[in-house]
Design a protein around this motif. Structure first.
Motif, mmCIF file in Angstrom:
data_model
loop_
_atom_site.group_PDB
_atom_site.id
_atom_site.type_symbol
_atom_site.label_atom_id
_atom_site.label_comp_id
_atom_site.label_asym_id
_atom_site.label_seq_id
_atom_site.Cartn_x
_atom_site.Cartn_y
_atom_site.Cartn_z
ATOM 1 N N ALA A 198 -36.551 20.938 -23.728
ATOM 2 C CA ALA A 198 -36.505 22.148 -24.547
ATOM 3 C C ALA A 198 -35.417 22.067 -25.606
ATOM 4 O O ALA A 198 -34.378 21.437 -25.411
ATOM 5 N N SER A 199 -35.682 22.746 -26.694
ATOM 6 C CA SER A 199 -34.679 22.965 -27.729
ATOM 7 C C SER A 199 -33.595 23.866 -27.143
ATOM 8 O O SER A 199 -33.903 24.815 -26.417
ATOM 9 N N PRO A 200 -32.327 23.620 -27.459
ATOM 10 C CA PRO A 200 -31.262 24.483 -26.951
ATOM 11 C C PRO A 200 -30.990 25.728 -27.803
ATOM 12 O O PRO A 200 -29.991 26.417 -27.600
ATOM 13 N N ALA A 201 -31.889 26.050 -28.733
ATOM 14 C CA ALA A 201 -31.729 27.267 -29.532
ATOM 15 C C ALA A 201 -31.755 28.483 -28.599
ATOM 16 O O ALA A 201 -32.477 28.490 -27.594
ATOM 17 N N ILE A 202 -30.986 29.514 -28.934
ATOM 18 C CA ILE A 202 -30.871 30.703 -28.079
ATOM 19 C C ILE A 202 -32.241 31.298 -27.770
ATOM 20 O O ILE A 202 -32.530 31.656 -26.631
ATOM 21 N N ARG A 203 -33.125 31.384 -28.756
ATOM 22 C CA ARG A 203 -34.431 32.001 -28.510
ATOM 23 C C ARG A 203 -35.285 31.186 -27.544
ATOM 24 O O ARG A 203 -36.123 31.740 -26.837
ATOM 25 N N TRP A 225 -32.156 19.623 -22.173
ATOM 26 C CA TRP A 225 -31.923 20.280 -23.463
ATOM 27 C C TRP A 225 -31.762 19.200 -24.518
ATOM 28 O O TRP A 225 -30.911 18.326 -24.383
ATOM 29 N N ASP A 226 -32.599 19.239 -25.541
ATOM 30 C CA ASP A 226 -32.593 18.203 -26.564
ATOM 31 C C ASP A 226 -32.487 18.848 -27.941
ATOM 32 O O ASP A 226 -33.452 19.428 -28.442
ATOM 33 N N LYS A 227 -31.309 18.740 -28.556
ATOM 34 C CA LYS A 227 -31.084 19.371 -29.860
ATOM 35 C C LYS A 227 -32.028 18.820 -30.933
ATOM 36 O O LYS A 227 -32.335 19.505 -31.908
ATOM 37 N N ALA A 228 -32.520 17.600 -30.738
ATOM 38 C CA ALA A 228 -33.455 17.019 -31.708
ATOM 39 C C ALA A 228 -34.762 17.811 -31.768
ATOM 40 O O ALA A 228 -35.507 17.699 -32.735
ATOM 41 N N MET A 229 -35.053 18.627 -30.743
ATOM 42 C CA MET A 229 -36.271 19.446 -30.761
ATOM 43 C C MET A 229 -36.148 20.667 -31.661
ATOM 44 O O MET A 229 -37.155 21.280 -32.014
ATOM 45 N N TYR A 230 -34.922 21.038 -32.020
ATOM 46 C CA TYR A 230 -34.728 22.209 -32.868
ATOM 47 C C TYR A 230 -35.364 21.942 -34.230
ATOM 48 O O TYR A 230 -34.932 21.071 -34.978
ATOM 49 N N LEU A 231 -36.434 22.665 -34.521
ATOM 50 C CA LEU A 231 -37.181 22.555 -35.768
ATOM 51 C C LEU A 231 -37.696 21.133 -36.046
ATOM 52 O O LEU A 231 -37.842 20.727 -37.195
ATOM 53 N N ALA A 232 -37.987 20.383 -34.985
ATOM 54 C CA ALA A 232 -38.483 19.009 -35.130
ATOM 55 C C ALA A 232 -39.885 18.988 -35.741
ATOM 56 O O ALA A 232 -40.703 19.876 -35.501
ATOM 57 N N HIS A 260 -46.995 15.555 -15.789
ATOM 58 C CA HIS A 260 -47.234 16.805 -16.520
ATOM 59 C C HIS A 260 -45.910 17.265 -17.117
ATOM 60 O O HIS A 260 -44.995 17.678 -16.403
ATOM 61 N N VAL A 261 -45.826 17.195 -18.435
ATOM 62 C CA VAL A 261 -44.597 17.507 -19.157
ATOM 63 C C VAL A 261 -44.771 18.811 -19.935
ATOM 64 O O VAL A 261 -45.825 19.068 -20.516
ATOM 65 N N LEU A 262 -43.703 19.616 -19.932
ATOM 66 C CA LEU A 262 -43.642 20.840 -20.721
ATOM 67 C C LEU A 262 -42.595 20.653 -21.816
ATOM 68 O O LEU A 262 -41.442 20.335 -21.521
ATOM 69 N N LEU A 263 -43.010 20.831 -23.076
ATOM 70 C CA LEU A 263 -42.094 20.832 -24.218
ATOM 71 C C LEU A 263 -41.999 22.263 -24.723
ATOM 72 O O LEU A 263 -43.027 22.923 -24.927
ATOM 73 N N VAL A 264 -40.773 22.741 -24.934
ATOM 74 C CA VAL A 264 -40.563 24.112 -25.387
ATOM 75 C C VAL A 264 -39.749 24.067 -26.676
ATOM 76 O O VAL A 264 -38.647 23.525 -26.689
#
Length: 177
Positions: free
Chosen positions: A53-58, A78-85, A103-107
């Motif tokens: 997951a992105s570590p953004a607050i939302r 928590w992967d900061k690279a996911m923020y607006l990737a 089974h992977v979940l990406l958020v």
């Protein structure tokens, strides 16, 4: 066969004065939608081996609400690279997933999640719905005919679920003027 589930963060508050977009929290409707999605994932008996997951607050707040509805908390990476990737960055992430995870979940965020969904999946009615609109707190689940995540390729997956909050509760749909 691998399963990939994508969850877009729930509706955030634009009324909250924050210095950075990264710090925007959910609004009340977003919290309700995320909890309902969590309950629905539980009724579908969706289980995840690995969560990123992105570590953004939302996103953090979305997962807190989802886990409340789901009935148990899964600890994401928590992967900061996911923020607006972008979709291509997310595909790189998918291709580097551990093969032990079935089974992977990406958020994360749009437009990356929507673009990844459209890039990976074959044409079907669910894909048409995703192409039309991929709202906040929406879940897209796809199966990939691969043994190793590095084999994930464009137009190879089948979209098997596309769940929008408004499909579960019409009051969670777009605001009407």
């Amino acid at each position: 066969m691998k399963t990939l589930t994508l969850l877009r963060h729930a509706k955030s508050s634009w009324d909250d004065p924050v210095a950075r977009d990264f710090d925007r929290p959910l609004n009340t409707k977003g919290r309700r939608a995320a909890a309902m999605i969590g309950r629905h994932l539980k009724t579908l008996d969706m289980r995840f081996d690995h969560v990123i997951a992105s570590p953004a607050i939302r996103v953090i707040e979305t997962l807190d609400e989802v886990w409340g509805g789901y009935g148990r908390k899964l600890e994401p990476v928590w992967d900061k690279a996911m923020y607006l990737a972008s979709a291509s960055s997310l595909l790189d992430l998918v291709q580097s997933l551990p093969d032990a995870a079935g089974h992977v979940l990406l958020v994360g965020h749009n437009p990356g999640l929507e673009d990844l969904t459209l890039d990976l999946t074959l044409d079907n009615d669910l894909r048409d719905r995703a192409e039309d609109k991929y709202p906040t707190a929406t879940v897209a689940q796809m199966t990939l005919p691969i043994e190793h995540w590095r084999g994930a390729r464009s137009h190879s997956a089948t979209l098997v679920a596309f769940i929008r909050p408004r499909d579960l509760d019409p009051t969670l749909g777009p605001d009407t003027p």
